[in-house]
Scaffold this motif. Sequence first.
Motif, mmCIF file in Angstrom:
data_model
loop_
_atom_site.group_PDB
_atom_site.id
_atom_site.type_symbol
_atom_site.label_atom_id
_atom_site.label_comp_id
_atom_site.label_asym_id
_atom_site.label_seq_id
_atom_site.Cartn_x
_atom_site.Cartn_y
_atom_site.Cartn_z
ATOM 1 N N ASP A 12 0.941 -1.024 -0.073
ATOM 2 C CA ASP A 12 -0.009 0.076 -0.213
ATOM 3 C C ASP A 12 0.869 1.218 -0.011
ATOM 4 N N ILE A 13 0.272 2.327 -0.371
ATOM 5 C CA ILE A 13 0.743 3.653 -0.538
ATOM 6 C C ILE A 13 1.737 3.831 0.709
ATOM 7 N N ASP A 14 1.044 3.813 2.059
ATOM 8 C CA ASP A 14 1.878 4.188 3.226
ATOM 9 C C ASP A 14 3.218 3.503 3.317
ATOM 10 N N ARG A 15 3.118 2.281 2.885
ATOM 11 C CA ARG A 15 4.194 1.168 3.337
ATOM 12 C C ARG A 15 5.136 1.907 2.400
ATOM 13 N N VAL A 16 5.159 2.178 0.827
ATOM 14 C CA VAL A 16 5.954 2.650 -0.151
ATOM 15 C C VAL A 16 6.575 4.281 0.344
ATOM 16 N N TRP A 17 5.685 4.753 0.878
ATOM 17 C CA TRP A 17 5.981 6.121 1.049
ATOM 18 C C TRP A 17 6.984 6.113 2.468
ATOM 19 N N ALA A 18 6.871 5.266 3.450
ATOM 20 C CA ALA A 18 7.870 5.108 4.442
ATOM 21 C C ALA A 18 9.176 4.773 4.013
ATOM 22 N N VAL A 19 9.121 3.746 3.006
ATOM 23 C CA VAL A 19 10.376 3.214 2.446
ATOM 24 C C VAL A 19 11.162 4.246 1.666
ATOM 25 N N GLN A 20 10.355 4.740 0.785
ATOM 26 C CA GLN A 20 10.989 5.703 0.081
ATOM 27 C C GLN A 20 11.468 7.099 0.808
ATOM 28 N N THR A 21 10.799 7.585 1.520
ATOM 29 C CA THR A 21 11.262 8.762 2.297
ATOM 30 C C THR A 21 12.390 8.556 3.571
ATOM 31 N N ASP A 22 12.738 7.344 3.772
ATOM 32 C CA ASP A 22 13.806 7.045 4.732
ATOM 33 C C ASP A 22 14.857 6.977 3.888
ATOM 34 N N VAL A 23 15.395 7.891 3.227
ATOM 35 C CA VAL A 23 16.515 8.252 2.477
ATOM 36 C C VAL A 23 17.869 7.495 2.762
ATOM 37 N N GLU A 24 18.026 7.643 4.152
ATOM 38 C CA GLU A 24 19.443 7.114 4.583
ATOM 39 C C GLU A 24 19.385 5.450 4.375
ATOM 40 N N ARG A 25 18.405 5.149 4.102
ATOM 41 C CA ARG A 25 18.441 3.545 4.049
ATOM 42 C C ARG A 25 18.486 3.136 2.545
ATOM 43 N N TRP A 26 18.412 4.067 1.739
ATOM 44 C CA TRP A 26 18.394 4.035 0.302
ATOM 45 C C TRP A 26 19.520 2.676 -0.053
ATOM 46 N N PRO A 27 20.850 3.077 0.036
ATOM 47 C CA PRO A 27 22.021 2.113 -0.191
ATOM 48 C C PRO A 27 21.727 0.676 0.247
ATOM 49 N N GLU A 28 20.741 0.257 1.205
ATOM 50 C CA GLU A 28 20.361 -0.866 1.544
ATOM 51 C C GLU A 28 19.837 -1.585 0.288
ATOM 52 N N TRP A 29 18.932 -0.839 -0.538
ATOM 53 C CA TRP A 29 17.908 -1.391 -1.403
ATOM 54 C C TRP A 29 18.430 -1.115 -2.755
ATOM 55 N N THR A 30 19.032 -0.169 -3.167
ATOM 56 C CA THR A 30 19.338 0.190 -4.657
ATOM 57 C C THR A 30 20.752 0.302 -4.619
ATOM 58 N N PRO A 31 21.295 -0.265 -5.437
ATOM 59 C CA PRO A 31 22.920 0.043 -6.004
ATOM 60 C C PRO A 31 23.056 1.357 -6.691
ATOM 61 N N SER A 32 22.274 1.867 -7.131
ATOM 62 C CA SER A 32 22.422 3.289 -7.793
ATOM 63 C C SER A 32 22.813 4.382 -6.612
ATOM 64 N N VAL A 33 22.593 4.080 -5.379
ATOM 65 C CA VAL A 33 23.136 4.948 -4.402
ATOM 66 C C VAL A 33 23.975 4.117 -3.412
ATOM 67 N N THR A 34 25.128 4.815 -3.190
ATOM 68 C CA THR A 34 26.152 4.021 -2.345
ATOM 69 C C THR A 34 26.294 4.587 -0.810
ATOM 70 N N ALA A 35 25.763 5.772 -0.833
ATOM 71 C CA ALA A 35 25.897 6.396 0.500
ATOM 72 C C ALA A 35 24.810 7.732 0.545
ATOM 73 N N ALA A 36 24.060 7.566 1.701
ATOM 74 C CA ALA A 36 22.822 8.923 1.628
ATOM 75 C C ALA A 36 22.818 9.260 3.240
ATOM 76 N N ARG A 37 22.851 10.768 3.252
ATOM 77 C CA ARG A 37 23.162 10.956 4.586
ATOM 78 C C ARG A 37 21.980 12.375 4.560
ATOM 79 N N ARG A 38 21.000 12.341 5.491
ATOM 80 C CA ARG A 38 20.235 13.511 5.617
ATOM 81 C C ARG A 38 21.085 14.594 6.548
ATOM 82 N N LEU A 39 20.891 15.809 5.764
ATOM 83 C CA LEU A 39 21.632 16.836 6.706
ATOM 84 C C LEU A 39 20.872 17.594 7.804
#
Length: 140
Positions: A12-39
């Motif tokens: 559902d949209i809430d689950r997808v929103w939660a994953v997509q907006t947890d930017v610092e965890r993107w490197p765990e699920w996409t090889p297109s991002v090797t590091a992500a840090r919220r400022l």
Amino acid sequence: MRFVESVEIAADIDRVWAVQTDVERWPEWTPSVTAARRLEPGPLALGSTARLTQPRLRPAVWRVTEIDPPSGFVWESTSPGVRSRGEHRLVPLDGGRTRVELVLSQRGPLAGPVGLFGGATMRRYLRQEADGLRRRCERG
């Protein structure tokens, strides 16, 4: 230059929103991002920034310029001669599914050459993000 990718996710949209907006965890699920840090701390909001490191690209700071939870957000980044805009749109579907639409557009005096030489990489990264997001959200 404009690149578009979409994917349907069995979540559902809430689950997808939660994953997509947890930017610092993107490197765990996409090889297109090797590091992500919220400022800054807290949930993703208008004006929020994040520093992303991607293979073969210079690290970039992205600033949220539009946000409409849980329907999506837009963020922008600038580099010499190019302004990049990333759109992350979520559309609820029947049966608790969600369609994710990812758009990367670039403008500026160097957008043409950057798109010409880096277009295949950008398309591959959008596909990796879409596929990784689907896998992460469907995992439960």
